[in-house]
Write an enzyme that holds these catalytic residues in place. Sequence first.
Site, PDB file in Angstrom:
ATOM      1  N   CYS A 289       8.510  -3.532  -0.858  1.00  0.00           N
ATOM      2  CA  CYS A 289       7.587  -3.838   0.259  1.00  0.00           C
ATOM      3  C   CYS A 289       6.347  -4.449  -0.384  1.00  0.00           C
ATOM      4  O   CYS A 289       5.287  -3.835  -0.451  1.00  0.00           O
ATOM      5  CB  CYS A 289       7.168  -2.563   0.975  1.00  0.00           C
ATOM      6  SG  CYS A 289       8.363  -1.922   2.119  1.00  0.00           S
ATOM      7  N   ALA A 290       6.468  -5.670  -0.857  1.00  0.00           N
ATOM      8  CA  ALA A 290       5.483  -6.161  -1.840  1.00  0.00           C
ATOM      9  C   ALA A 290       4.215  -6.789  -1.238  1.00  0.00           C
ATOM     10  O   ALA A 290       3.198  -6.868  -1.913  1.00  0.00           O
ATOM     11  CB  ALA A 290       6.150  -7.167  -2.769  1.00  0.00           C
ATOM     12  N   GLY A 291       4.283  -7.261   0.004  1.00  0.00           N
ATOM     13  CA  GLY A 291       3.143  -8.037   0.520  1.00  0.00           C
ATOM     14  C   GLY A 291       1.909  -7.197   0.745  1.00  0.00           C
ATOM     15  O   GLY A 291       2.049  -6.051   1.176  1.00  0.00           O
ATOM     16  N   PRO A 292       0.724  -7.685   0.435  1.00  0.00           N
ATOM     17  CA  PRO A 292       0.386  -9.021  -0.072  1.00  0.00           C
ATOM     18  C   PRO A 292       0.517  -9.170  -1.592  1.00  0.00           C
ATOM     19  O   PRO A 292       0.258 -10.243  -2.113  1.00  0.00           O
ATOM     20  CB  PRO A 292      -1.070  -9.188   0.362  1.00  0.00           C
ATOM     21  CG  PRO A 292      -1.619  -7.795   0.386  1.00  0.00           C
ATOM     22  CD  PRO A 292      -0.470  -6.902   0.790  1.00  0.00           C
ATOM     23  N   GLY A 294      -0.612  -6.798  -4.286  1.00  0.00           N
ATOM     24  CA  GLY A 294      -1.520  -6.139  -5.234  1.00  0.00           C
ATOM     25  C   GLY A 294      -0.767  -5.298  -6.249  1.00  0.00           C
ATOM     26  O   GLY A 294      -0.928  -5.466  -7.470  1.00  0.00           O
ATOM     27  N   GLU A 314       9.683  -8.899   0.321  1.00  0.00           N
ATOM     28  CA  GLU A 314       8.762  -8.723   1.451  1.00  0.00           C
ATOM     29  C   GLU A 314       9.423  -9.322   2.687  1.00  0.00           C
ATOM     30  O   GLU A 314      10.011 -10.398   2.623  1.00  0.00           O
ATOM     31  CB  GLU A 314       7.426  -9.420   1.121  1.00  0.00           C
ATOM     32  CG  GLU A 314       6.515  -9.693   2.296  1.00  0.00           C
ATOM     33  CD  GLU A 314       6.068  -8.449   3.063  1.00  0.00           C
ATOM     34  OE1 GLU A 314       5.656  -7.459   2.441  1.00  0.00           O
ATOM     35  OE2 GLU A 314       6.135  -8.495   4.313  1.00  0.00           O
ATOM     36  N   ASP A 357       6.357   0.907  -1.110  1.00  0.00           N
ATOM     37  CA  ASP A 357       4.996   1.149  -0.603  1.00  0.00           C
ATOM     38  C   ASP A 357       5.058   0.777   0.875  1.00  0.00           C
ATOM     39  O   ASP A 357       4.752  -0.347   1.241  1.00  0.00           O
ATOM     40  CB  ASP A 357       4.038   0.246  -1.394  1.00  0.00           C
ATOM     41  CG  ASP A 357       2.589   0.452  -1.015  1.00  0.00           C
ATOM     42  OD1 ASP A 357       2.271   1.503  -0.427  1.00  0.00           O
ATOM     43  OD2 ASP A 357       1.782  -0.453  -1.302  1.00  0.00           O
ATOM     44  N   CYS A 410      -0.329   4.406   2.235  1.00  0.00           N
ATOM     45  CA  CYS A 410      -1.791   4.462   2.269  1.00  0.00           C
ATOM     46  C   CYS A 410      -2.194   5.315   3.463  1.00  0.00           C
ATOM     47  O   CYS A 410      -3.025   4.914   4.271  1.00  0.00           O
ATOM     48  CB  CYS A 410      -2.379   3.060   2.360  1.00  0.00           C
ATOM     49  SG  CYS A 410      -4.146   3.167   2.141  1.00  0.00           S
TER      50      CYS A 410
HETATM   51  C1  LIG Z   1       1.739  -1.174   2.754  1.00  0.00           C
HETATM   52  S1  LIG Z   1       2.206  -2.822   2.691  1.00  0.00           S
HETATM   53  C2  LIG Z   1       2.559  -3.049   0.991  1.00  0.00           C
HETATM   54  C3  LIG Z   1       1.339  -3.296   0.146  1.00  0.00           C
HETATM   55  C4  LIG Z   1       1.686  -3.848  -1.214  1.00  0.00           C
HETATM   56  N1  LIG Z   1       2.566  -2.964  -1.945  1.00  0.00           N
HETATM   57  C5  LIG Z   1       0.461  -4.138  -2.057  1.00  0.00           C
HETATM   58  O1  LIG Z   1       0.081  -3.288  -2.874  1.00  0.00           O
HETATM   59  O2  LIG Z   1      -0.121  -5.205  -1.904  1.00  0.00           O
HETATM   60  C6  LIG Z   1       3.793  -2.816   3.391  1.00  0.00           C
HETATM   61  C7  LIG Z   1       4.475  -4.163   3.412  1.00  0.00           C
HETATM   62  O3  LIG Z   1       5.837  -3.967   3.811  1.00  0.00           O
HETATM   63  C8  LIG Z   1       6.232  -5.081   4.586  1.00  0.00           C
HETATM   64  N2  LIG Z   1       7.425  -4.673   5.346  1.00  0.00           N
HETATM   65  C9  LIG Z   1       7.510  -4.110   6.578  1.00  0.00           C
HETATM   66  N3  LIG Z   1       8.785  -3.865   6.899  1.00  0.00           N
HETATM   67  C10 LIG Z   1       9.542  -4.252   5.847  1.00  0.00           C
HETATM   68  C11 LIG Z   1      10.921  -4.246   5.586  1.00  0.00           C
HETATM   69  N4  LIG Z   1      11.784  -3.793   6.472  1.00  0.00           N
HETATM   70  N5  LIG Z   1      11.343  -4.735   4.389  1.00  0.00           N
HETATM   71  C12 LIG Z   1      10.470  -5.205   3.491  1.00  0.00           C
HETATM   72  N6  LIG Z   1       9.130  -5.244   3.691  1.00  0.00           N
HETATM   73  C13 LIG Z   1       8.679  -4.765   4.854  1.00  0.00           C
HETATM   74  C14 LIG Z   1       5.016  -5.379   5.424  1.00  0.00           C
HETATM   75  O4  LIG Z   1       5.082  -6.698   5.926  1.00  0.00           O
HETATM   76  C15 LIG Z   1       3.896  -5.163   4.410  1.00  0.00           C
HETATM   77  O5  LIG Z   1       3.594  -6.359   3.769  1.00  0.00           O
END
Ligand SMILES: C[S@@+](CC[C@H](N)C(=O)[O-])C[C@H]1O[C@@H](n2cnc3c(N)ncnc32)[C@H](O)[C@@H]1O
Length: 477
Positions: A289-292, A294, A314, A357, A410
């Site tokens: 779950c990489a976006g954005p 960090g 992501e 994450d 978070c």
């Molecule tokens: C909490 S954020 C992750 C923050 C990231 N690890 C960072 O440190 O920048 C969760 C992310 O999961 C993505 N997401 C949501 N559902 C998902 C899925 N089914 N598979 C993969 N990514 C997903 C969201 O779009 C979001 O970017």
Amino acid sequence: MNDQQRRRPAKPHRRPQKDPVRFLAFEALRAVDERDAYANLVLPPLLKKARAKGDFDARDAALATELVYGTLRRQGTYDAIVAACIDRPLREVDPPVLDVLNMGVHQLLGTRIPTHAAVSASVELARVVLGEGRAKFVNAVLRKVAADDLDGWVARVAPSYDEDAEDHLAVVHSHPRWIVSALWDALGSGRAGIEDLLEADNERPEVTLVARPGRSTTDELLTALGDENGLPGRWSPYAVRMAEGGEPGALSAVQDGRAGVQDEGSQLVATALANAPVDGSDTRWLDGCAGPGGKAALLAALAAERGAALLAAEKQPHRARLVERALAGNPGPYQVVTADGTRPPWRPESFDRVLMDVPCSGLGALRRRPESRWRRRAEDLESFAPLQRGLLREALKAVRVGGIVGYATCSPHLAETRVVVEDVLKGRGGEPVEAEWVDARPLMPGVPALGDGPDVQLWPHLHGTDAMYLALLRRTA
Ligand SMILES: C[S@@+](CC[C@H](N)C(=O)[O-])C[C@H]1O[C@@H](n2cnc3c(N)ncnc32)[C@H](O)[C@@H]1O
């Protein structure tokens, strides 16, 4: 005396004066309310425009920021005070009027702006944006508010702690009651602990940088910031704090992506996952779950040092592009894919380390997003729970036997943290995956107050970080 002589000369009509700082702060508050905008996204372009026009200097920008963030954070307390000063229900006050009032209350009770200046500036703003009639209403309400200080008002409008502890804390520390209740459950402390936590949510967090290992060093960042502004991190070996604030994007290491802005809690989570012991191969890492990006950027830099490769996945294409940007220039191998972690394109047991994450309520980052506490609903948690469980289950399938999964949020809400992990380990709502807890505490050396383990919950009031949660699990079969 004839009629002509008796009539009083009409007051010359004075055009209301537009105070650019209050006007801009009001515009930002309206955008947050009307368009569900985020204050941290709406404010910077407004400030940039005002500075470009020559309307604003740095002090004006700081005041506008304080008015917007302070008013949003303290909205719960200020609403209660305004409600006590009017003779109709608060919901019948038009939102733009309430914004002007709450911003006035913030100036009166939450800043050092002198009373007469706070009232007259608010009334003048009301004349500009609301008209004469409503400006009189604003004047009358703020004059009542000015009759007491914040402590005096809180004593009047909040129920006593003994009568209703959660309601008392909700009004005094300006949080919705359900959030007070959830945070208190997760913290499990007495009154002092929860009060410290709620107040920490009302503080503006320090800007923290990460020196991505192998690409930059904390010494480089400290030198660039100078003695006045640069402080070493509290816990993460890669962290540098900007004591005086300022613009991180002005640093060349940040411009080049060799360093970034990242809370120390996030740095600790990524580092703990990277340092958890695994037997055997350790070359394939996944951030599911990489976006954005960090944590992915820190993981990719750590992976590069160890000869490992990172796959960063992501679901949202636009956020996957942010991950691409965050990882650009990483010295080791990496790949970014747009993929749904609940229906992954990768084969089972393909990774040695996996970070999930997951998307969550964000209740651990309330200090960063002043409006978010008022937008979230307790029901939102129900929509996250199945996704969180599904992502963790897939993470455990993606890792090889003996490999490590880090489940992070978070949010400290138990329904998003320990309950999710226990549900997945017990096979609730899906097939069970064999895994065992790994104690995460020794992987955050020097960090105090990490509780009874094996998972870790960080707290703003104890660690100065966002309230990040980390559970580490080793796949056993
Ligand atoms: C909490 S954020 C992750 C923050 C990231 N690890 C960072 O440190 O920048 C969760 C992310 O999961 C993505 N997401 C949501 N559902 C998902 C899925 N089914 N598979 C993969 N990514 C997903 C969201 O779009 C979001 O970017």
